[in-house]
Design an enzyme around this catalytic site. Structure first.
Site, PDB file in Angstrom:
ATOM      1  CE  LYS A   1      -4.387   1.097   2.256  1.00  0.00           C
ATOM      2  NZ  LYS A   1      -5.144   0.921   3.511  1.00  0.00           N
TER       3      LYS A   1
HETATM    4  O1  G3P Z   1      -8.844   1.976   4.257  1.00  0.00           O
HETATM    5  C1  G3P Z   1      -8.889   3.310   4.686  1.00  0.00           C
HETATM    6  C2  G3P Z   1      -9.808   3.401   5.830  1.00  0.00           C
HETATM    7  O2  G3P Z   1      -9.297   2.658   6.903  1.00  0.00           O
HETATM    8  C3  G3P Z   1     -10.093   4.765   6.292  1.00  0.00           C
HETATM    9  O3  G3P Z   1     -11.294   4.680   6.971  1.00  0.00           O
HETATM   10  O4  G3P Z   1     -13.015   5.408   8.528  1.00  0.00           O
HETATM   11  O5  G3P Z   1     -10.599   6.003   8.950  1.00  0.00           O
HETATM   12  O6  G3P Z   1     -11.868   7.100   7.116  1.00  0.00           O
HETATM   13  P1  G3P Z   1     -11.713   5.851   7.950  1.00  0.00           P
END
Ligand code: G3P
Length: 218
Positions: A87
């Site tokens: 990633k």
């Molecule tokens: O894969 C990216 C994700 O983990 C971000 O999610 O909810 O932290 O915006 P969030």
């Protein structure tokens, strides 16, 4: 449509895998920290533990932000297990590294995507997956699904091979909207996947079936 679970929590990964619908896992440094996994060696071991649970792609994120560092770290991650996908953040040196990895046959997930322009660059650089963050776009009062719609259209226009991996999913409706748009992969917290189960008419219908069965058998 592939389902990935977006967590570093091994119990949640096992639960999603046992459900029989899991195609892979994504993680990021914040998710690792949330599980208390710190230090390079512990983090690398945790990636291997995840790969040993799931038969599918597991995204492992680099921390470096310069080309040489990203390449060194990415190659080390890729050697951990054949299912590791490196990633890489959407920055200039990240784009250069995507091309390097693509030329070497190392699969990548370009992360922190918030615009169609970034999505074009990642595809041109040969990213395997692209991670646009729906929820974080919604958070600033724009529409995360509009971004997905734009990327789906652009990728279809040119037949880009990069798979759209919708991330920062916050609820089951995001998953359904992605499916309507033909998104390749969604990566979700376990609760959003389990949320797809819910419908009040299912609960009411099941209660009635069981009550009628019990009447006939009492
Ligand atoms: O894969 C990216 C994700 O983990 C971000 O999610 O909810 O932290 O915006 P969030």
């Amino acid at each position: 449509m592939k389902f990935f679970v977006d967590t570093a929590n091994l119990d949640q990964i096992k639960e999603a895998y046992d459900l029989g619908v899991l195609d892979g896992v994504t993680t990021n440094p914040s998710l690792m920290a949330k599980e208390g996994i710190t230090g390079r060696n512990n983090i690398l071991k945790h990636y291997v533990d995840i790969c040993n649970i799931v038969d599918g792609d597991v995204s492992a994120e680099v921390i470096s932000t310069d080309f040489k560092g990203i390449v060194k770290e990415g190659e080390e991650l890729a050697e951990l297990h054949p299912n590791i996908v490196v990633k890489v953040p959407m920055i200039k040196d990240g784009v250069k590294a995507l091309r390097h990895f693509s030329d070497k046959g190392i699969r990548t997930n370009c992360t922190l995507i918030f615009s169609a322009g970034q999505a074009i660059l990642a595809a041109k650089a040969g990213a395997t997956y692209l991670s646009p963050f729906i929820g974080r776009v919604d958070d600033i009062n724009w529409d995360g699904m509009d971004l997905i719609d734009q990327i789906v259209e652009i990728y279809a226009n040119y037949g880009f091979a990069t798979e759209i991996l919708a991330a920062s999913i916050r609820n089951p409706l995001h998953i359904v909207k992605c499916a309507e748009m033909g998104v390749d992969v969604v990566t979700c917290p376990l609760k959003s996947i389990l949320g797809l189960l819910n419908h009040p008419l299912t609960d009411i219908g099941l209660a009635k079936f069981l009550a009628d069965y019990n009447k006939g058998n009492s």
